[in-house]
Design a protein around this motif. Structure first.
Motif, short mmCIF file in Angstrom:
data_model
loop_
_atom_site.label_atom_id
_atom_site.label_comp_id
_atom_site.label_asym_id
_atom_site.label_seq_id
_atom_site.Cartn_x
_atom_site.Cartn_y
_atom_site.Cartn_z
N ARG A 90 0.94 -1.06 0.05
CA ARG A 90 -0.04 -0.01 -0.12
C ARG A 90 0.87 1.19 -0.24
NH1 ARG A 90 -3.03 -1.53 3.56
NH2 ARG A 90 -2.10 -0.70 5.32
N TYR A 91 2.07 1.19 0.96
CA TYR A 91 2.62 2.44 0.82
C TYR A 91 3.42 2.75 -0.40
CZ TYR A 91 6.36 5.25 2.99
OH TYR A 91 7.32 6.33 3.43
N VAL A 92 3.97 1.52 -1.13
CA VAL A 92 4.85 1.75 -2.22
C VAL A 92 3.90 1.99 -3.57
CG1 VAL A 92 6.37 0.56 -3.84
CG2 VAL A 92 6.76 0.56 -1.47
N CYS A 93 2.81 1.21 -3.69
CA CYS A 93 2.11 1.08 -4.80
C CYS A 93 0.92 2.20 -4.77
CB CYS A 93 1.74 -0.40 -4.97
SG CYS A 93 2.62 -1.57 -5.33
N LYS A 94 0.18 2.30 -3.86
CA LYS A 94 -1.12 2.99 -3.71
C LYS A 94 -0.64 4.50 -3.38
CE LYS A 94 -4.20 -0.62 -3.01
NZ LYS A 94 -5.14 -1.35 -2.20
N GLN A 95 0.21 4.63 -2.50
CA GLN A 95 0.74 6.08 -1.89
C GLN A 95 1.78 6.50 -2.76
OE1 GLN A 95 0.90 6.07 2.55
NE2 GLN A 95 -0.70 4.44 2.72
N ASN A 96 2.50 5.60 -3.49
CA ASN A 96 3.62 6.27 -4.33
C ASN A 96 4.65 6.68 -3.49
OD1 ASN A 96 2.67 5.04 -6.72
ND2 ASN A 96 1.44 7.10 -7.07
N LYS A 97 5.07 6.11 -2.26
CA LYS A 97 6.02 6.63 -1.21
C LYS A 97 7.34 6.06 -1.23
CE LYS A 97 2.89 8.45 2.28
NZ LYS A 97 2.48 8.68 3.64
N LYS A 98 8.29 6.92 -0.73
CA LYS A 98 9.68 6.36 -0.49
C LYS A 98 10.11 6.51 0.85
CE LYS A 98 10.96 7.56 -5.27
NZ LYS A 98 11.70 8.60 -6.02
N GLU A 99 11.05 5.68 1.49
CA GLU A 99 11.22 5.87 2.87
C GLU A 99 12.42 6.93 2.61
OE1 GLU A 99 10.83 2.30 5.79
OE2 GLU A 99 12.27 1.98 4.27
N GLU A 100 12.55 8.03 3.53
CA GLU A 100 13.26 9.15 3.52
C GLU A 100 14.67 8.96 3.91
OE1 GLU A 100 12.46 12.01 1.83
OE2 GLU A 100 10.65 11.23 1.40
N ILE A 101 15.79 9.44 3.62
CA ILE A 101 16.99 9.52 4.07
C ILE A 101 17.06 10.74 4.89
CG2 ILE A 101 19.50 9.68 3.48
CD1 ILE A 101 18.79 8.66 0.66
N GLU A 102 17.10 10.57 6.15
CA GLU A 102 17.08 11.82 7.20
C GLU A 102 18.43 12.38 7.76
OE1 GLU A 102 14.68 9.96 10.27
OE2 GLU A 102 12.93 10.02 9.16
#
Length: 324
Positions: free
Chosen positions: A271-283
């Motif tokens: 859901r995070y990758v496909c539906k929300q098109n999100k990437k985990e950030e580099i903080e």
């Protein structure tokens, strides 16, 4: 009537000598093509002159260092050197198991390069189906990233790890014929005592053309490394751009020292990758900008926008030069 045979050095009219001479020539030609086989080689059916046959008695097993779905890995001693020995699960004996062992060994031989784990040889004795490989003392990349203080993971060291890892994949992609690894994750990169990286677990690799005819590698590696076009079933064609995404996740791990999608279930990752098109950030603000940009490009949802591994290697080389 006697027949004359001459090769400039040998001449005879004796039929028995002619026969012996021709048999001797045939044997020499066979030896050139296949390599001279020992009695041990014949018993174990050596698959080619490039695969060294190692007898189980030549190995001194020390300890179990890993265990997976298809076998166990031991630390052992061979010719007074530490080696890693992969013992295949003995659920099926005989020709099929030996065939699978040889297939994996032949693939490893194709990738003989600095950043690919070296194969020393194989054993195909009954109840001893073994791959004898280079020993990497610090286990896998994920284990090293979990202990940053122990290994003093400076940015220079991490960038070198990223470059060596990418170089291993690049070598596989440029084998003859070109191959795809199909199981990229941080646990597939092994680390030696000097923290140099080499890729292993090449048994799932296929040629590019064969990989395109197979479904994506979702069954070969953890879901967290699978490109979104395969997660959402938009495409089942597995390519080097699929591998670029997987490697983008590995580089994110190197940059952050964290585990990808930690705490998320498979459905939450999808859901995070496909539906929300999100990437985990580099903080981490100290992460080199170009390194962060490369990681994001590799994790792009559009496979056509991901870089090829030649560009990944060149970019990492350029970034690392500034840290020398």
């Amino acid at each position: 009537m006697a027949t004359l045979v001459s090769n400039g050095l040998y001449e005879t009219t004796n039929r028995e000598e002619i026969k012996e001479y021709l048999e001797d020539i045939k044997k020499k030609l066979d030896d050139l093509q296949l390599g001279t086989k020992t009695e041990h080689d014949r018993k174990t059916s050596q698959p080619s002159d490039e695969l060294k046959i190692i007898g189980s008695k030549e190995l001194k097993f020390k300890e179990l260092i890993g265990e997976g779905r298809i076998g166990k890995v031991y630390k052992a001693v061979y010719n007074k050197h530490a080696v890693a020995v992969k013992q295949f699960t003995e659920e099926s004996h005989g020709p099929l198991l030996a065939k699978n062992l040889r297939a994996e060994a032949e693939k490893m031989k194709k990738f003989n390069a600095e950043n690919v784990v070296r194969l020393f040889g194989i054993c195909t004795e009954t109840y001893s189906h073994l791959l004898v490989m280079e020993y990497m003392s610090e286990k896998d990349l994920r284990s090293v990233l979990d202990n940053p203080s122990k290994y003093n993971l400076t940015w220079r060291r991490r960038l070198r790890m990223a470059l060596e890892s990418a170089s291993g994949i690049y070598r596989i992609h440029n084998a003859e014929p070109p191959m795809l690894h199909r199981s990229i994750s941080s646990s597939k990169f092994l680390v030696d005592e000097d923290l140099h990286i080499k890729i292993s677990y090449c048994g799932f690799s296929l040629t590019r053309s064969s990989a395109r005819r197979h479904e994506s590698s979702s069954k070969k590696t953890t879901l967290k490394y699978i490109a979104p076009e395969h997660l959402n079933k938009i495409s089942t064609e597995y390519t080097d751009k699929s591998e670029a995404y997987s490697y983008g996740i590995v580089m994110w791990e190197i940059a952050t020292l964290k585990k990808p999608f930690d705490g998320k279930t498979d459905s939450e990752v999808e859901r995070y990758v496909c539906k929300q098109n999100k990437k985990e950030e580099i903080e981490d603000p100290d992460c080199p900008d170009k390194f962060g940009d490369l990681i994001d490009r590799c994790r792009d949802c559009d496979p056509f926008l991901r870089p090829q591994f030649e560009e990944i290697v060149d970019t990492l080389s350029s970034i690392l030069e500034k840290y020398n």
